[in-house]
Design a protein around this motif. Sequence first.
Motif, PDB file in Angstrom:
ATOM      1  N   HIS A   1       0.791  -1.228   0.000  1.00  0.00           N
ATOM      2  CA  HIS A   1       0.000   0.000   0.000  1.00  0.00           C
ATOM      3  C   HIS A   1       0.826   1.283   0.000  1.00  0.00           C
ATOM      4  O   HIS A   1       0.329   2.317  -0.441  1.00  0.00           O
ATOM      5  CB  HIS A   1      -0.936   0.023   1.225  1.00  0.00           C
ATOM      6  CG  HIS A   1      -1.973  -1.040   1.210  1.00  0.00           C
ATOM      7  ND1 HIS A   1      -1.761  -2.305   1.726  1.00  0.00           N
ATOM      8  CD2 HIS A   1      -3.244  -1.051   0.721  1.00  0.00           C
ATOM      9  CE1 HIS A   1      -2.851  -3.038   1.574  1.00  0.00           C
ATOM     10  NE2 HIS A   1      -3.768  -2.306   0.974  1.00  0.00           N
ATOM     11  N   VAL A   2       2.042   1.235   0.499  1.00  0.00           N
ATOM     12  CA  VAL A   2       2.841   2.463   0.623  1.00  0.00           C
ATOM     13  C   VAL A   2       3.267   2.958  -0.763  1.00  0.00           C
ATOM     14  O   VAL A   2       3.717   2.163  -1.596  1.00  0.00           O
ATOM     15  CB  VAL A   2       4.082   2.199   1.505  1.00  0.00           C
ATOM     16  CG1 VAL A   2       5.047   3.375   1.466  1.00  0.00           C
ATOM     17  CG2 VAL A   2       3.645   1.927   2.935  1.00  0.00           C
ATOM     18  N   PRO A   3       3.147   4.253  -1.046  1.00  0.00           N
ATOM     19  CA  PRO A   3       3.563   4.806  -2.347  1.00  0.00           C
ATOM     20  C   PRO A   3       5.063   4.618  -2.590  1.00  0.00           C
ATOM     21  O   PRO A   3       5.849   4.406  -1.656  1.00  0.00           O
ATOM     22  CB  PRO A   3       3.208   6.292  -2.227  1.00  0.00           C
ATOM     23  CG  PRO A   3       2.157   6.355  -1.159  1.00  0.00           C
ATOM     24  CD  PRO A   3       2.493   5.268  -0.199  1.00  0.00           C
ATOM     25  N   ALA A   4       5.435   4.702  -3.860  1.00  0.00           N
ATOM     26  CA  ALA A   4       6.829   4.477  -4.242  1.00  0.00           C
ATOM     27  C   ALA A   4       7.780   5.426  -3.534  1.00  0.00           C
ATOM     28  O   ALA A   4       8.883   5.040  -3.143  1.00  0.00           O
ATOM     29  CB  ALA A   4       6.973   4.620  -5.764  1.00  0.00           C
ATOM     30  N   GLU A   5       7.364   6.682  -3.363  1.00  0.00           N
ATOM     31  CA  GLU A   5       8.232   7.664  -2.705  1.00  0.00           C
ATOM     32  C   GLU A   5       8.590   7.229  -1.295  1.00  0.00           C
ATOM     33  O   GLU A   5       9.720   7.394  -0.831  1.00  0.00           O
ATOM     34  CB  GLU A   5       7.536   9.029  -2.677  1.00  0.00           C
ATOM     35  CG  GLU A   5       8.262  10.092  -1.859  1.00  0.00           C
ATOM     36  CD  GLU A   5       9.637  10.421  -2.412  1.00  0.00           C
ATOM     37  OE1 GLU A   5      10.498  10.857  -1.629  1.00  0.00           O
ATOM     38  OE2 GLU A   5       9.851  10.245  -3.631  1.00  0.00           O
ATOM     39  N   TRP A   6       7.635   6.650  -0.600  1.00  0.00           N
ATOM     40  CA  TRP A   6       7.881   6.209   0.772  1.00  0.00           C
ATOM     41  C   TRP A   6       8.688   4.921   0.797  1.00  0.00           C
ATOM     42  O   TRP A   6       9.464   4.696   1.729  1.00  0.00           O
ATOM     43  CB  TRP A   6       6.554   6.052   1.501  1.00  0.00           C
ATOM     44  CG  TRP A   6       5.896   7.376   1.729  1.00  0.00           C
ATOM     45  CD1 TRP A   6       5.111   8.062   0.853  1.00  0.00           C
ATOM     46  CD2 TRP A   6       6.010   8.192   2.891  1.00  0.00           C
ATOM     47  NE1 TRP A   6       4.718   9.254   1.397  1.00  0.00           N
ATOM     48  CE2 TRP A   6       5.247   9.362   2.645  1.00  0.00           C
ATOM     49  CE3 TRP A   6       6.658   8.042   4.107  1.00  0.00           C
ATOM     50  CZ2 TRP A   6       5.136  10.378   3.590  1.00  0.00           C
ATOM     51  CZ3 TRP A   6       6.542   9.059   5.051  1.00  0.00           C
ATOM     52  CH2 TRP A   6       5.795  10.210   4.790  1.00  0.00           C
ATOM     53  N   LEU A   7       8.492   4.047  -0.177  1.00  0.00           N
ATOM     54  CA  LEU A   7       9.353   2.866  -0.274  1.00  0.00           C
ATOM     55  C   LEU A   7      10.799   3.289  -0.470  1.00  0.00           C
ATOM     56  O   LEU A   7      11.716   2.750   0.160  1.00  0.00           O
ATOM     57  CB  LEU A   7       8.910   1.981  -1.440  1.00  0.00           C
ATOM     58  CG  LEU A   7       7.545   1.294  -1.328  1.00  0.00           C
ATOM     59  CD1 LEU A   7       7.249   0.534  -2.613  1.00  0.00           C
ATOM     60  CD2 LEU A   7       7.520   0.345  -0.136  1.00  0.00           C
ATOM     61  N   HIS A   8      10.992   4.253  -1.345  1.00  0.00           N
ATOM     62  CA  HIS A   8      12.336   4.781  -1.612  1.00  0.00           C
ATOM     63  C   HIS A   8      12.945   5.368  -0.347  1.00  0.00           C
ATOM     64  O   HIS A   8      14.112   5.131  -0.040  1.00  0.00           O
ATOM     65  CB  HIS A   8      12.242   5.844  -2.709  1.00  0.00           C
ATOM     66  CG  HIS A   8      13.420   6.760  -2.778  1.00  0.00           C
ATOM     67  ND1 HIS A   8      14.681   6.335  -3.124  1.00  0.00           N
ATOM     68  CD2 HIS A   8      13.521   8.097  -2.529  1.00  0.00           C
ATOM     69  CE1 HIS A   8      15.514   7.373  -3.094  1.00  0.00           C
ATOM     70  NE2 HIS A   8      14.829   8.442  -2.729  1.00  0.00           N
ATOM     71  N   ARG A   9      12.161   6.106   0.418  1.00  0.00           N
ATOM     72  CA  ARG A   9      12.687   6.795   1.592  1.00  0.00           C
ATOM     73  C   ARG A   9      12.899   5.862   2.775  1.00  0.00           C
ATOM     74  O   ARG A   9      13.945   5.882   3.412  1.00  0.00           O
ATOM     75  CB  ARG A   9      11.726   7.927   1.992  1.00  0.00           C
ATOM     76  CG  ARG A   9      12.217   8.767   3.158  1.00  0.00           C
ATOM     77  CD  ARG A   9      11.169   9.770   3.607  1.00  0.00           C
ATOM     78  NE  ARG A   9      10.668  10.597   2.507  1.00  0.00           N
ATOM     79  CZ  ARG A   9       9.724  11.525   2.666  1.00  0.00           C
ATOM     80  NH1 ARG A   9       9.184  11.717   3.858  1.00  0.00           N
ATOM     81  NH2 ARG A   9       9.320  12.233   1.630  1.00  0.00           N
ATOM     82  N   TYR A  10      11.908   5.030   3.060  1.00  0.00           N
ATOM     83  CA  TYR A  10      11.960   4.226   4.284  1.00  0.00           C
ATOM     84  C   TYR A  10      12.749   2.929   4.130  1.00  0.00           C
ATOM     85  O   TYR A  10      13.239   2.381   5.111  1.00  0.00           O
ATOM     86  CB  TYR A  10      10.540   3.937   4.774  1.00  0.00           C
ATOM     87  CG  TYR A  10      10.024   5.007   5.696  1.00  0.00           C
ATOM     88  CD1 TYR A  10       9.817   4.771   7.041  1.00  0.00           C
ATOM     89  CD2 TYR A  10       9.758   6.281   5.207  1.00  0.00           C
ATOM     90  CE1 TYR A  10       9.352   5.768   7.882  1.00  0.00           C
ATOM     91  CE2 TYR A  10       9.302   7.290   6.036  1.00  0.00           C
ATOM     92  CZ  TYR A  10       9.099   7.027   7.382  1.00  0.00           C
ATOM     93  OH  TYR A  10       8.661   8.021   8.203  1.00  0.00           O
ATOM     94  N   LEU A  11      12.835   2.405   2.909  1.00  0.00           N
ATOM     95  CA  LEU A  11      13.615   1.193   2.699  1.00  0.00           C
ATOM     96  C   LEU A  11      15.027   1.507   2.210  1.00  0.00           C
ATOM     97  O   LEU A  11      15.846   0.601   2.075  1.00  0.00           O
ATOM     98  CB  LEU A  11      12.914   0.277   1.687  1.00  0.00           C
ATOM     99  CG  LEU A  11      11.538  -0.245   2.102  1.00  0.00           C
ATOM    100  CD1 LEU A  11      10.967  -1.140   1.017  1.00  0.00           C
ATOM    101  CD2 LEU A  11      11.618  -0.979   3.433  1.00  0.00           C
ATOM    102  N   THR A  12      15.286   2.798   1.949  1.00  0.00           N
ATOM    103  CA  THR A  12      16.591   3.252   1.466  1.00  0.00           C
ATOM    104  C   THR A  12      16.982   2.481   0.208  1.00  0.00           C
ATOM    105  O   THR A  12      18.053   1.884   0.124  1.00  0.00           O
ATOM    106  CB  THR A  12      17.680   3.088   2.551  1.00  0.00           C
ATOM    107  OG1 THR A  12      17.143   3.458   3.830  1.00  0.00           O
ATOM    108  CG2 THR A  12      18.878   3.982   2.246  1.00  0.00           C
ATOM    109  N   ILE A  13      16.082   2.503  -0.769  1.00  0.00           N
ATOM    110  CA  ILE A  13      16.342   1.845  -2.055  1.00  0.00           C
ATOM    111  C   ILE A  13      16.260   2.887  -3.168  1.00  0.00           C
ATOM    112  O   ILE A  13      15.747   3.995  -2.958  1.00  0.00           O
ATOM    113  CB  ILE A  13      15.337   0.705  -2.327  1.00  0.00           C
ATOM    114  CG1 ILE A  13      13.905   1.243  -2.358  1.00  0.00           C
ATOM    115  CG2 ILE A  13      15.477  -0.388  -1.269  1.00  0.00           C
ATOM    116  CD1 ILE A  13      12.857   0.195  -2.691  1.00  0.00           C
TER     117      ILE A  13
END
Length: 244
Positions: free
Chosen positions: A184-196
């Motif tokens: 459910h998390v948007p791509a921007e948050w995946l990028h930020r919180y998973l550091t990818i």
Amino acid sequence: MQPDPRVAPGWQYETPPRTGWWYLIPLFTCGYGTPVMVMVAALKLRSRLHAALALGYFAAVLALVVARATASTGYDSDDENAVVGFVSLVLWITGTIHVAALQMRVRERFFRRAAERHHGFAHYAPLGTGVDPALAAAQWRAARREEARQLQATQPAMANELMIGRPDLPGRQYDDGGLVDVNHVPAEWLHRYLTIDRDLAERIVEARDRHNGFTTAEELVVYCDGLTPAKLDLFRDRLVFVPR
């Protein structure tokens, strides 16, 4: 503004006490400033023992002042003057070491209280124990994630109310240790919180939309181009999969 997920929650909003200069007071005053700094530490630590020690230091300093004043009149013997000088040296060295130790205890108490206030971490590793505080905080967050996963598995309605895995939602108060709901998390948050990489985050979102979400971490490797098992292992522990 969302706090940095790599920092223990709440710590970035508190300023540690600046105690690094405390030992300079007894050092540069030849020990005469020791009572003041020990009393300051006693108040910070709420320690009756150190308050009593501060009074003891004050009595010793007062006795030295009287002894030196008497010696200046020339009525004391050389032996008595030597004793006064020796006691003064001991007070100087002891006071400096004592205050240096107290300034560390004051900082330790601050970090312990901050950890307890912000996430109830009662086993925060104190300074000087050989345990890195950052490592202790990371271990706590890992335990918190496991607790949140158990809650997600056994009480999904409550987990939904607590917004587990949803750092993107406003008003969230529950600290899940940094979990991210990949479904459910948007791509921007995946990028930020998973550091990818942002591109990888977008590929993950595209793949989950094609397959109506993931159920296991291994599915990400199968359906997301460029994601290897080695890369997955870097953030696997932070993933949670809430059905869509």
